[in-house]
Design an enzyme around this catalytic site. Structure first.
Site, mmCIF file in Angstrom:
data_model
loop_
_atom_site.group_PDB
_atom_site.id
_atom_site.type_symbol
_atom_site.label_atom_id
_atom_site.label_comp_id
_atom_site.label_asym_id
_atom_site.label_seq_id
_atom_site.Cartn_x
_atom_site.Cartn_y
_atom_site.Cartn_z
ATOM 1 N N GLN A 290 -5.000 16.936 4.787
ATOM 2 C CA GLN A 290 -6.289 17.315 4.107
ATOM 3 C C GLN A 290 -6.196 18.850 3.420
ATOM 4 O O GLN A 290 -6.886 19.109 2.551
ATOM 5 C CB GLN A 290 -7.610 17.252 4.683
ATOM 6 C CG GLN A 290 -7.980 15.801 5.267
ATOM 7 C CD GLN A 290 -8.288 15.016 3.923
ATOM 8 O OE1 GLN A 290 -8.782 15.695 3.068
ATOM 9 N NE2 GLN A 290 -8.090 13.750 3.874
ATOM 10 N N CYS B 62 -11.074 5.393 6.606
ATOM 11 C CA CYS B 62 -10.675 4.345 7.692
ATOM 12 C C CYS B 62 -11.928 3.738 8.509
ATOM 13 O O CYS B 62 -11.860 2.804 8.756
ATOM 14 C CB CYS B 62 -9.787 4.936 8.604
ATOM 15 S SG CYS B 62 -8.451 6.044 7.755
HETATM 16 N N1 PLP Z 1 -4.290 12.468 8.320
HETATM 17 C C1 PLP Z 1 -5.355 12.930 7.685
HETATM 18 C C2 PLP Z 1 -6.260 13.932 8.333
HETATM 19 C C3 PLP Z 1 -5.865 12.133 6.809
HETATM 20 O O1 PLP Z 1 -7.232 12.245 6.291
HETATM 21 C C4 PLP Z 1 -5.193 11.064 6.246
HETATM 22 C C5 PLP Z 1 -5.790 9.813 5.492
HETATM 23 O O2 PLP Z 1 -6.952 9.856 5.194
HETATM 24 C C6 PLP Z 1 -3.943 10.612 7.053
HETATM 25 C C7 PLP Z 1 -3.479 11.470 7.979
HETATM 26 C C8 PLP Z 1 -3.092 9.527 6.763
HETATM 27 O O3 PLP Z 1 -2.502 9.601 5.575
HETATM 28 P P1 PLP Z 1 -1.804 8.346 4.709
HETATM 29 O O4 PLP Z 1 -3.148 7.630 4.037
HETATM 30 O O5 PLP Z 1 -0.873 8.699 3.620
HETATM 31 O O6 PLP Z 1 -1.346 7.407 5.679
#
Ligand code: PLP
Length: 378
Positions: free
Chosen positions: A177, A322
């Site tokens: 982020q 999510c």
């Molecule tokens: N880490 C954080 C802080 C995130 O906000 C996200 C996605 O929302 C992820 C990891 C995961 O990334 P990706 O969607 O590329 O798998």
């Protein structure tokens, strides 16, 4: 449409697509192939790796391309923990992304690791002194995110890194982020491993990277043809890697641009807090991403506010992407001590450099109206 869900994902930037295009068409080769089409792809991949390394202040050999932020987090956490001979103890926080929390839980369930969670203040901030307190001779890894996706709080990474370095314990940070908004850099921040994801930055979904200092031992998770120096097998996503490198280069905002985004964010925060009764900001006011405004609106439901706003063309999120769609309150807000029924009233607005003052004004007006309407139906 006023799109204020940039923490969930961003559109691919035209310049990024243009940089990728040759590797999807003429230079489409497999970078492992020993002919000109393959070698052209290999040159593109090498250039992307150099560029990303320059953006992340590390060596090209320290970059591992992955299929996104989730895989980058998994590789850093499991790969470092399983390779390290020191012991089976990991320190993290309860407000990490699921990619981190579930990786830690995997280590606990299948490899007997003990996971310690750092205390947090009401704004989600870690106190670095608690890291010093929790470090043990058998600590294998510390993993603390740079900036939180749901509440925008920015952690004192440099300060934690001083402590982990002194104790000689690898330190990973999830910078998914913060990339594009905060100064990154493996050595500037002092961390040993750092994850990023393309689709939060104007590159496509399904590409990410983790930078891991050369001195840190890593157990690969994906076995196969030995690509990425044996650390992540699988034919490389050359166009994705080129896009990610371009996106990170392009998102190096000037100080003025960052100040301007933060000013518009503050119009949203101050306006909402002033005109919506009982609304409160989640996360830290001071140590916060310039693009991030998140609230709880007691007496409503976050999902209902989101739907009301969508009728006016304002697109935001009712928590993390999510968690959205699930009926569970956010694990982040609950970890901050917010009651589950209040946590379900969370709404997040994440801006980008195209968000205008007029957009911010519109958001304040519509949120005020939406919350009042929903409360009147109670
Ligand atoms: N880490 C954080 C802080 C995130 O906000 C996200 C996605 O929302 C992820 C990891 C995961 O990334 P990706 O969607 O590329 O798998």
């Amino acid at each position: 449409m006023i799109y204020l869900d940039n923490a969930a994902t961003t559109p691919v930037r035209r310049e990024v697509l243009e940089a990728m295009w040759p590797y999807l068409t003429g230079d489409f080769g497999n970078p492992s192939s020993h002919h000109e089409v393959g070698e052209a792809a290999a040159r593109g991949l090498a250039a992307a790796r150099e560029s990303l390394a320059a953006s992340l202040g590390c060596r090209a050999s320290e970059i591992i391309f992955t299929a996104g932020g989730t895989e980058a987090d998994n590789l850093a956490i499991k790969g470092i923990a399983l390779a390290a001979p020191r012991g089976r103890h990991v320190i993290t926080t309860a407000i990490e992304h699921e990619a981190v929390l579930e990786s830690c839980d995997y280590l606990r369930r299948f490899h007997g690791f003990e996971i310690d969670f750092l205390p947090l203040d009401a704004s989600g901030l870690v106190d670095a002194d608690d890291v010093a307190r929790l470090l043990r001779p058998d600590t294998t890894l510390v993993t603390v995110m740079h900036a939180n996706n749901e509440i925008g709080t920015v952690q004192p990474i440099e300060r934690i890194a001083e402590l982990t370095r002194a104790a000689d314990v690898p330190f990973h940070t999830d910078a998914v982020q913060s990339a594009g908004w905060l100064e990154l850099g493996l050595r500037t921040l002092g961390v040993d491993a750092l994850s990023i994801s393309g689709h939060k930055l104007g590159a496509p979904k399904g590409i990410g990277a983790v930078a891991i200092r050369g001195a840190v031992a890593l157990e690969p998770l994906v076995h196969g043809g030995g690509q990425e120096r044996g650390r992540r097998s699988g034919t490389e996503n050359v166009a994705g890697a080129v896009g990610l490198a371009a996106a990170l280069r392009l998102s190096a905002h000037s100080r003025e641009e960052l100040a301007s985004v933060a000013r518009i964010r503050d119009i949203v925060i101050d306006g909402v807090l002033a005109s919506v009764p009982e609304a409160f900001l989640t996360g830290s006011r001071e140590s916060r991403l310039p693009s991030h405004a998140s609230f709880c609106f007691p007496g409503t439901s976050g999902e209902a506010v989101l739907l009301e706003l969508e009728r006016w063309g304002i697109v935001c999120s009712s928590g993390s992407a999510c968690a959205a769609g699930s009926d569970e309150p956010s694990h982040v807000l609950v970890a901050l001590g917010i009651a589950p029924e209040v946590a379900k009233t969370a709404v997040r607005f994440t801006l980008d450099t195209t968000t205008t003052e007029a957009d911010a004004g519109e958001v304040v007006a519509r949120v005020t109206e939406a919350v009042a309407t929903l409360r009147s139906h109670r």
